[in-house]
Scaffold this active site. Structure first.
Site, PDB file in Angstrom:
ATOM      1  NE  ARG A  53       0.220   0.988   3.217  1.00 39.02           N
ATOM      2  CZ  ARG A  53       1.312   1.993   3.667  1.00 39.02           C
ATOM      3  NH1 ARG A  53       2.343   1.635   3.870  1.00 39.02           N
ATOM      4  NH2 ARG A  53       0.967   3.195   3.984  1.00 39.02           N
ATOM      5  CB  ALA A  55       0.509   6.900  -3.706  1.00 41.99           C
ATOM      6  NE  ARG A  90      -6.077   0.880  -1.437  1.00 42.89           N
ATOM      7  CZ  ARG A  90      -5.394   1.565  -0.534  1.00 42.89           C
ATOM      8  NH1 ARG A  90      -4.258   1.295  -0.284  1.00 42.89           N
ATOM      9  NH2 ARG A  90      -5.961   2.333   0.378  1.00 42.89           N
ATOM     10  CD  GLN A 203      -3.107   2.632   6.975  1.00 42.40           C
ATOM     11  OE1 GLN A 203      -3.562   3.159   8.114  1.00 42.40           O
ATOM     12  NE2 GLN A 203      -3.611   2.476   5.888  1.00 42.40           N
ATOM     13  CG  ASP A 244      -2.704   8.122  -1.124  1.00 40.89           C
ATOM     14  OD1 ASP A 244      -2.437   8.472  -0.022  1.00 40.89           O
ATOM     15  OD2 ASP A 244      -2.631   6.927  -1.656  1.00 40.89           O
ATOM     16  CG  ASN A 254      -1.879  11.591   2.956  1.00 38.66           C
ATOM     17  OD1 ASN A 254      -1.253  10.741   2.393  1.00 38.66           O
ATOM     18  ND2 ASN A 254      -1.344  11.703   4.157  1.00 38.66           N
TER      19      ASN A 254
HETATM   20  O1  MRU Z   1      -4.382   3.377   2.506  1.00 42.88           O
HETATM   21  P1  MRU Z   1      -2.931   3.472   2.236  1.00 42.88           P
HETATM   22  O2  MRU Z   1      -1.951   2.790   3.362  1.00 42.88           O
HETATM   23  O3  MRU Z   1      -2.398   2.931   1.139  1.00 42.88           O
HETATM   24  O4  MRU Z   1      -2.505   4.878   2.430  1.00 42.88           O
HETATM   25  C1  MRU Z   1      -1.261   5.555   2.395  1.00 42.88           C
HETATM   26  C2  MRU Z   1      -1.188   6.876   2.647  1.00 42.88           C
HETATM   27  O5  MRU Z   1      -2.230   7.514   2.752  1.00 42.88           O
HETATM   28  C3  MRU Z   1      -0.119   7.490   2.360  1.00 42.88           C
HETATM   29  O6  MRU Z   1       0.109   8.794   3.090  1.00 42.88           O
HETATM   30  C4  MRU Z   1       0.418   8.051   0.761  1.00 42.88           C
HETATM   31  O7  MRU Z   1      -0.053   7.101   0.018  1.00 42.88           O
HETATM   32  C5  MRU Z   1       1.777   8.604   0.503  1.00 42.88           C
HETATM   33  S1  MRU Z   1       2.730   7.357   0.332  1.00 42.88           S
HETATM   34  C6  MRU Z   1       4.156   7.809   0.347  1.00 42.88           C
END
Ligand code: MRU
Length: 368
Positions: A53, A55, A90, A203, A244, A254
């Site tokens: 996961r 981005a 996604r 996370q 994201d 985000n």
């Molecule tokens: O749902 P996720 O864990 O994929 O969400 C990730 C985020 O929101 C991160 O902050 C974003 O992808 C930036 S990653 C460098």
């Protein structure tokens, strides 16, 4: 980055040259489980179920997913099928579309017989470029931490608040929001990170804290609602989050809860930065609130929580009444007016059309 005595990336080609290894991030911080991906379905499942996961890592995994698919069917129809399967995995992180577009565009230029090998090499290039991009983001963001450090007494750390995991686990290496932190740490600048736990999937607690602990970076885990209090009490020098999807006008989408941190930062005069590669900019989108699709995930991520019990067993337990209705929006949009600046691989700019155009004139011209 470091895990024990090993340097890790979040995705890597395995010996033999036909599969890739990933870390199943749903198992962290309790277990470092390596999983092999070998097919289009593997890649799509890994993205949808969030074994991978973040981005940039979603984009890199999708590039390998295309390469797997082309081994079975390298025709234009095969290319389009793989694109659709991965694109549906996604919806919010635009790096997914960016990587799929890049692979498809390049492969369509090639004879069918050359596509599978070319896509594999291309995916490797996407990964290597991501590492270098994030390293540059770190160097550009380092200047902000150095400036904050100049206002501190000797040995007093710069306190940085981050949300979710925009660390190396969310990219191929370095991370985006964490990259300036790692750069500052390597340079001997005292830093301390406030880590938002980031409900519902935590996370921050399970990934960012694990990363920072493994690298030896001082950090403290806080509940998502603590940031405003800490900012009121001058315990946060700057916020750095990931993105994201960033619009051409500088709105930042985000992880859910980012917007509330930006509001608290504005009320308390705390600088609020988003760190992001150009692959996260959606040049076709302008108003993030109106235009960015927000992923809605299973309500069970909210009504239940996963953790390790005192006997060392990982369990999933319910924390809300069965009859209670649950909603689970996974992302939110922070309007550009609340963002102090965007830290990119080409430098730091204001979160605005003009700011982005100053760093990325070739893309900005196309989107205007
Ligand atoms: O749902 P996720 O864990 O994929 O969400 C990730 C985020 O929101 C991160 O902050 C974003 O992808 C930036 S990653 C460098």
């Amino acid at each position: 980055m470091r895990v024990g005595d090993r340097d890790f990336r979040s995705i890597w080609p395995e010996p033999g040259g036909s599969t890739v290894g990933i870390i199943d991030q749903t198992r962290l911080p309790h277990e470092l489980k390596i999983v092999t991906l070998a097919s289009l379905d593997d890649a799509a499942t890994a993205i949808a179920d969030m074994w991978v996961r973040g981005a940039p890592l979603i984009g890199a995994t999708a590039a390998y997913g295309m390469a797997f698919a082309l081994r079975a069917d390298a025709s234009d129809a095969g290319l389009d099928h793989a694109y659709d399967v991965l694109h549906a995995a996604r919806p919010t992180a635009v790096n997914l579309r960016w990587a799929l577009d890049a692979v498809r565009r390049r492969m369509r230029e090639l004879p069918v017989s050359e596509r599978a090998d070319a896509a594999w090499a291309f995916a490797g290039k996407v990964c290597d470029e991501d590492v270098e991009t994030n390293r540059q983001i770190g160097l550009n963001g380092l200047a902000l931490i150095e400036a904050a450090a100049r206002g501190k007494r000797t040995g007093e750390p710069v306190n940085i608040l981050t949300h979710c995991n925009a660390g190396w686990l969310a990219t191929v290496d370095w991370g985006t929001a964490t990259s300036p932190i790692y750069q500052a740490f390597e340079k001997g600048i005292p830093v301390h990170v406030w880590v938002d736990e980031t409900r519902p999937r935590n996370q921050g607690a399970s990934l960012t804290a694990w990363e920072l602990a493994n690298h030896g970076v001082p950090h403290t885990l806080i509940v998502d609602n603590a940031g405003g209090h800490l900012m009121q009490h001058r315990k946060v020098d700057l916020c750095i989050v990931g993105s994201d999807r960033t619009t051409a006008l500088g709105d930042v989408c985000n992880k859910i809860g980012t917007y509330l941190k930006a509001l608290a930062a504005r009320d308390n005069g705390v600088p609020f930065y988003a760190a992001l590669p150009a692959s996260t900019i959606d040049w076709t989108a302008r108003n993030g609130v109106a235009e960015i699709p927000i992923e809605e995930r299973s309500g069970e991520e909210v009504s239940h929580i996963v953790g390790m019990n005192d006997a060392g067993v990982v369990e999933r337990v319910r924390i809300a009444p069965e009859a209670t209705k649950v909603s689970n929006f996974a992302f939110d949009v922070t309007p550009a007016r609340l963002v102090t600046g965007l830290i990119t691989e080409r430098g730091v700019c204001t979160a605005s059309e003009a700011g982005l155009a100053s760093l990325f004139p070739e893309f900005a011209r196309k989107s205007a």
